[in-house]
Design an enzyme around this catalytic site. Structure first.
Site, PDB file in Angstrom:
ATOM      1  N   ASN A 165       0.870  -0.846   0.005  1.00 39.88           N
ATOM      2  CA  ASN A 165      -0.068   0.054   0.053  1.00 39.88           C
ATOM      3  C   ASN A 165       0.829   1.344   0.155  1.00 39.88           C
ATOM      4  O   ASN A 165       0.494   2.379  -0.673  1.00 39.88           O
ATOM      5  CB  ASN A 165      -0.871  -0.072   1.174  1.00 39.88           C
ATOM      6  CG  ASN A 165      -1.809   1.229   1.288  1.00 39.88           C
ATOM      7  OD1 ASN A 165      -2.584   1.512   0.497  1.00 39.88           O
ATOM      8  ND2 ASN A 165      -1.502   2.201   2.348  1.00 39.88           N
ATOM      9  N   ASP A 229       1.428   6.664   0.270  1.00 38.70           N
ATOM     10  CA  ASP A 229       0.813   5.741  -0.513  1.00 38.70           C
ATOM     11  C   ASP A 229       1.111   5.673  -1.875  1.00 38.70           C
ATOM     12  O   ASP A 229       1.268   6.947  -2.546  1.00 38.70           O
ATOM     13  CB  ASP A 229      -0.675   6.116  -0.430  1.00 38.70           C
ATOM     14  CG  ASP A 229      -1.297   5.575   1.094  1.00 38.70           C
ATOM     15  OD1 ASP A 229      -0.432   5.852   1.938  1.00 38.70           O
ATOM     16  OD2 ASP A 229      -2.503   5.228   0.933  1.00 38.70           O
ATOM     17  N   ASP A 259      -0.449  -6.397   3.985  1.00 37.50           N
ATOM     18  CA  ASP A 259      -0.863  -5.534   5.028  1.00 37.50           C
ATOM     19  C   ASP A 259      -1.663  -4.486   4.482  1.00 37.50           C
ATOM     20  O   ASP A 259      -1.502  -4.062   3.162  1.00 37.50           O
ATOM     21  CB  ASP A 259       0.698  -4.948   5.574  1.00 37.50           C
ATOM     22  CG  ASP A 259       0.427  -3.902   6.349  1.00 37.50           C
ATOM     23  OD1 ASP A 259       0.207  -3.984   7.549  1.00 37.50           O
ATOM     24  OD2 ASP A 259       0.779  -2.519   5.979  1.00 37.50           O
ATOM     25  N   HIS A 263      -6.699  -0.649   2.163  1.00 35.03           N
ATOM     26  CA  HIS A 263      -6.384   0.757   2.007  1.00 35.03           C
ATOM     27  C   HIS A 263      -5.797   1.086   0.662  1.00 35.03           C
ATOM     28  O   HIS A 263      -5.263   2.205   0.633  1.00 35.03           O
ATOM     29  CB  HIS A 263      -5.413   1.258   3.051  1.00 35.03           C
ATOM     30  CG  HIS A 263      -5.953   1.419   4.363  1.00 35.03           C
ATOM     31  ND1 HIS A 263      -7.176   2.192   4.796  1.00 35.03           N
ATOM     32  CD2 HIS A 263      -6.088   0.550   5.610  1.00 35.03           C
ATOM     33  CE1 HIS A 263      -7.818   2.112   5.991  1.00 35.03           C
ATOM     34  NE2 HIS A 263      -6.971   1.144   6.436  1.00 35.03           N
ATOM     35  N   GLU A 303      -4.943  -8.527   5.589  1.00 38.38           N
ATOM     36  CA  GLU A 303      -5.402  -7.841   6.922  1.00 38.38           C
ATOM     37  C   GLU A 303      -6.366  -6.681   6.163  1.00 38.38           C
ATOM     38  O   GLU A 303      -6.185  -5.751   5.692  1.00 38.38           O
ATOM     39  CB  GLU A 303      -4.027  -6.970   7.352  1.00 38.38           C
ATOM     40  CG  GLU A 303      -4.505  -6.229   8.458  1.00 38.38           C
ATOM     41  CD  GLU A 303      -3.746  -5.156   8.877  1.00 38.38           C
ATOM     42  OE1 GLU A 303      -3.652  -4.859   9.956  1.00 38.38           O
ATOM     43  OE2 GLU A 303      -3.113  -4.407   7.961  1.00 38.38           O
TER      44      GLU A 303
END
Length: 559
Positions: A165, A229, A259, A263, A303
């Site tokens: 991410n 990001d 991870d 997002h 996740e």
């Protein structure tokens, strides 16, 4: 009798029809990075599938599982005396985890999750500076290859933390991106001035600002300013991340823990929507398809830190094999703390129905008690060793892949800040001077109990470590415990938790006494009949004339 079902979903449908469904009641949680988590609301409950009528014809939907052990390399075992755990240290301690032989005093886990091993300027490694190298503090690529080979010799799988991410601000891509407007890597990150958008939005991973200043411009960093990001709208970024995933599978890894999986596109609070979830899922499906080109059976667990099954389920459709079950972790802790079963199976059985529907019956649950982002189990339980034993016994007798956070098996404590939930693994009483002991962080917990170390517990049959080892051995030795579906087996006592685990060829009954009082539990006269104790955590447990005598805080498995 439990029906043998032809339709792949009928087992879960039959199980749902056999019990009264009540609404889920999960609590919200938050991560180390300040992630806000949504609790299940009324609309999400409405979106769950209705429980269908019983079907008496079909195949029990087995869920093959293995026990994984999560390792923070820096804290685990130091092979070269510099105070920092390393890959060779893990290799040295493989016989503690699994020596590849039946029985013995090894823990018996069947897989390892390595927290980030890539170079990083931070102790935790979640801000990567080079995706194709090993952190030099942990060793070399040759050390990694040796670890993988030795783990595989023991029949163990090894997955790595893959953090795609965001990168570190020190990653060459970001340095170049920030250097000029016309740099090749400029568009690899999201710059407010380039996108012509308002940089005032709040982070979806917390309540702080999502935009950060650099050279007079503002870049997106959902978790914090040191983690910019990446821009997954750019095909070049997506292709590079697929290339990175393939590279590590080719090195011998068996899969990934992904991870911050939700997002990728959920950056701001205002991004929360089904449309954003769909974009996230589409990317991970693309990633999964690419990994299949190298290793079709690569295990991918994401996740997606949500307690709502409706939020997790979409990722199980041709993307992840598993999503970490945060809601179940909370539920186990609440159950053992309250010493009440609270309709345990009723509250999460419908989750499985939804997961099965989205994954076409292919999901494997990823269950755990706590991880590196949460206060340690023993601290959550206020040091109550009986409750810790019950939590372990429940975790290790449920379906899916149980994940054990290093040190959980010896009852290590730890409460935030993050460094204090990732303290050095304790191998012996005199830990500061013992061989292999990591010292990168001065321990602030676990100093008041000389028994919280491997050496003290390894030969103590009453220790928490021995309980973990024994129940893992039960699990690996009984197909129904390892791979079986689950069925509610209700008893009248709310301080007793019981359920059937079943494959097509065998079924066992698990009964937990959650309380400090001895219990007498009468078995049902209906089929199936259970007539003998296979395993027990307390030698005083017994079965006579259809009644189980359970000592306080004990577990039995019956056939």
């Amino acid at each position: 009798m439990i029906p043998i079902l032809k339709d792949k979903f009928a087992w879960k449908k039959w199980m749902s029809a056999s019990i009264l469904i009540c609404s889920l009641c999960f609590t919200a949680a938050c991560s180390e990075k300040g992630d806000n988590r949504d609790s299940t609301d009324a609309q999400e409950q409405a979106d769950l599938p209705a429980s269908p009528a019983s079907d008496s014809t079909a195949v029990i939907d087995e869920q093959p599982g293995r026990v994984y052990y999560e390792i923070f390399v820096r804290s685990f075992y130091d092979s070269d005396g510099d105070g920092i755990g390393d890959l060779n240290g893990i290799t040295e301690k493989l016989d503690y985890l699994n020596d590849g032989k039946p029985g013995g005093d090894d823990l018996g886990v069947e897989g390892i999750w390595l927290m980030p091993i890539n170079p990083s300027p931070s102790y935790h490694g979640y801000d990567v500076t080079d995706y194709y190298e090993v952190n030099p503090e942990y060793g070399t690529m040759e050390d990694l290859q040796h670890l993988l080979e030795e783990a595989h010799k023991r029949g163990m799988k090894v997955i790595m933390d893959l953090v795609v991410n965001h990168t570190s601000t020190e990653h060459p891509w970001f340095v170049e991106s920030a250097s000029s407007l016309d740099n090749t890597h400029r568009a690899w990150y999201k710059w407010e001035e380039d996108l012509n958008i308002d940089p005032s939005g709040l982070s979806a991973a917390g309540s702080g600002p999502a935009w950060h200043e650099k050279n007079g411009n503002h870049y997106l960093g959902t978790f914090w300013s040191g983690m910019p990001d990446l821009n997954f709208d750019l095909e070049a970024v997506r292709e590079e991340m697929k290339k990175i995933g393939k590279f590590w599978l080719e090195q011998g890894f068996d899969g990934f823990r992904l991870d911050a999986a939700k997002h990728i596109y959920e950056d701001l609070q205002s991004d929360r929507s089904p449309e954003t979830t769909a974009k996230n899922v589409a990317w991970w499906q693309e990633f999964r398809a690419a990994m299949n080109e190298v290793k079709e059976d690569a295990y991918i667990v994401g996740e997606v830190w949500e307690n709502s099954p409706v939020s997790i389920a979409p990722y199980l459709e041709n993307a992840f094999d598993s999503g970490f079950n945060f809601g179940l972790a909370d539920q186990i802790i609440r159950t053992v703390s309250s010493e009440q079963n609270g309709g345990f199976l009723i509250q999460w059985n419908r989750n499985y129905e939804l997961f099965a529907e989205k994954s076409q019956g292919q999901f494997v649950d990823a269950i755990f008690l706590a991880n590196h982002d949460q206060n340690r189990v023993m601290s959550q339980l206020s040091g109550n060793k009986d409750h810790a034993r019950m939590a372990a016994a429940i975790l290790l007798t449920l379906p899916g892949n149980p994940f054990i956070y290093y040190g959980e098996e010896i009852g290590m404590k730890g409460s935030k800040p993050d460094e204090e939930i990732r303290e050095p693994m304790l191998w012996s009483k005199n830990s500061s001077g013992s061989k292999g002991q990591t010292t990168w962080e001065q321990a602030k917990h676990n100093q008041d109990d000389d028994a919280v170390n491997v050496e003290a517990q390894l030969t103590d049959p009453s220790s928490l470590l021995s309980l973990y080892r024994n129940v893992i051995e039960w699990r690996t030795g009984i197909a129904a415990l390892r791979d079986g579906a689950v069925e509610d087996y209700s008893v009248e006592d709310d301080q007793v938790l019981s359920y059937i685990r079943a494959t097509a060829s065998e079924q066992v009954l698990v009964v937990h006494n959650l309380s400090s009082e001895a219990k007498e539990v009468s078995l049902s006269e209906k089929e199936p009949h259970f007539s003998a104790i296979l395993h027990q955590t307390d030698d005083q447990a017994s079965l006579q004339n259809g009644t189980i005598s359970l000592p306080p805080y004990s577990t039995v498995v019956l056939k």
